[in-house]
Design a protein around this motif. Structure first.
Motif, PDB file in Angstrom:
ATOM      1  N   GLY A   1       0.797  -1.221  -0.016  1.00  0.00           N
ATOM      2  CA  GLY A   1       0.046   0.036  -0.260  1.00  0.00           C
ATOM      3  C   GLY A   1       0.780   1.120   0.157  1.00  0.00           C
ATOM      4  O   GLY A   1       0.749   1.966  -0.880  1.00  0.00           O
ATOM      5  N   ALA A   2       1.842   1.389   0.882  1.00  0.00           N
ATOM      6  CA  ALA A   2       2.627   2.319   0.829  1.00  0.00           C
ATOM      7  C   ALA A   2       3.645   2.601  -0.423  1.00  0.00           C
ATOM      8  O   ALA A   2       3.494   3.821  -0.943  1.00  0.00           O
ATOM      9  CB  ALA A   2       3.812   2.099   1.890  1.00  0.00           C
ATOM     10  N   GLY A   3       3.758   1.696  -0.958  1.00  0.00           N
ATOM     11  CA  GLY A   3       4.723   1.552  -2.310  1.00  0.00           C
ATOM     12  C   GLY A   3       3.766   2.017  -3.391  1.00  0.00           C
ATOM     13  O   GLY A   3       4.152   3.022  -4.143  1.00  0.00           O
ATOM     14  N   ALA A   4       2.595   1.626  -3.418  1.00  0.00           N
ATOM     15  CA  ALA A   4       1.870   2.073  -4.587  1.00  0.00           C
ATOM     16  C   ALA A   4       1.303   3.564  -4.355  1.00  0.00           C
ATOM     17  O   ALA A   4       1.228   4.320  -5.463  1.00  0.00           O
ATOM     18  CB  ALA A   4       0.394   0.934  -4.328  1.00  0.00           C
ATOM     19  N   ALA A   5       1.016   3.794  -3.201  1.00  0.00           N
ATOM     20  CA  ALA A   5       0.887   5.253  -2.930  1.00  0.00           C
ATOM     21  C   ALA A   5       1.942   6.171  -3.248  1.00  0.00           C
ATOM     22  O   ALA A   5       1.865   7.196  -3.785  1.00  0.00           O
ATOM     23  CB  ALA A   5       0.478   5.449  -1.303  1.00  0.00           C
ATOM     24  N   LEU A   6       3.005   5.953  -2.764  1.00  0.00           N
ATOM     25  CA  LEU A   6       4.239   6.652  -3.049  1.00  0.00           C
ATOM     26  C   LEU A   6       4.212   6.810  -4.681  1.00  0.00           C
ATOM     27  O   LEU A   6       4.603   7.987  -5.377  1.00  0.00           O
ATOM     28  CB  LEU A   6       5.665   6.067  -2.580  1.00  0.00           C
ATOM     29  CG  LEU A   6       5.706   6.348  -1.340  1.00  0.00           C
ATOM     30  CD1 LEU A   6       7.056   5.289  -0.591  1.00  0.00           C
ATOM     31  CD2 LEU A   6       6.287   7.821  -1.020  1.00  0.00           C
ATOM     32  N   LEU A   7       4.066   5.732  -5.488  1.00  0.00           N
ATOM     33  CA  LEU A   7       4.384   5.610  -6.649  1.00  0.00           C
ATOM     34  C   LEU A   7       3.473   6.576  -7.477  1.00  0.00           C
ATOM     35  O   LEU A   7       3.768   7.545  -8.257  1.00  0.00           O
ATOM     36  CB  LEU A   7       4.121   4.141  -7.406  1.00  0.00           C
ATOM     37  CG  LEU A   7       4.256   4.148  -9.098  1.00  0.00           C
ATOM     38  CD1 LEU A   7       5.696   4.534  -9.328  1.00  0.00           C
ATOM     39  CD2 LEU A   7       3.838   2.619  -9.284  1.00  0.00           C
TER      40      LEU A   7
END
Length: 140
Positions: free
Chosen positions: A68-74
């Motif tokens: 979730g963090a990675g997708a939101a950062l991307l």
């Protein structure tokens, strides 16, 4: 405008919320299994461990938070989303969104990297396309 780290935190919170809901659902099932149809506590109620697997829930919580963090950062740093609500929502659905993106032929080609060079002349076993052959100068 949100900072990059805020996208990560909100995305992680969205991913974590999915696992918290799974734990809640298991606890609710356990609570219902402890009671008889009339609402009384059973003489031998089932153990919580039958409905709650702490190791699996902990692993999934960490993984869902990271995804979730990675997708939101991307998505956040590239300007695709702009607020906390969108970052949390993306964190909730990140595995499904990333799976759909990965199924896209364009994304699959990017992830796979450049094609391996083929011998001159190509032949029947050549995996290159006509466009690739024209671009590299090796035509017909």
């Amino acid at each position: 405008m949100m900072n990059w780290w805020q996208f990560g935190i909100f995305g992680a919170a969205g991913g974590l919320s999915v696992e918290l809901l799974a734990v809640f659902r298991g606890c609710a099932e356990w609570q219902a299994a402890r009671r008889t149809a009339s609402g009384r506590l059973r003489a031998k109620p089932p153990a919580l461990r039958v409905y709650f697997d702490a190791t699996a829930h902990l692993c999934l919580a960490v993984l869902r938070s990271a995804i979730g963090a990675g997708a939101a950062l991307l998505f956040g740093t590239s300007g695709q989303i702009s607020g906390a609500y969108a970052a949390v929502a993306l964190g909730v659905c990140a595995p499904a969104v990333l799976a759909q993106l990965g199924a896209s032929p364009q994304i699959a080609r990017l992830v796979a990297g450049p094609a391996t060079p083929t011998p001159e002349g190509g032949g029947a076993g050549s995996s290159g396309t006509a466009l690739e052959a024209t671009a590299s100068g090796g035509g017909q």
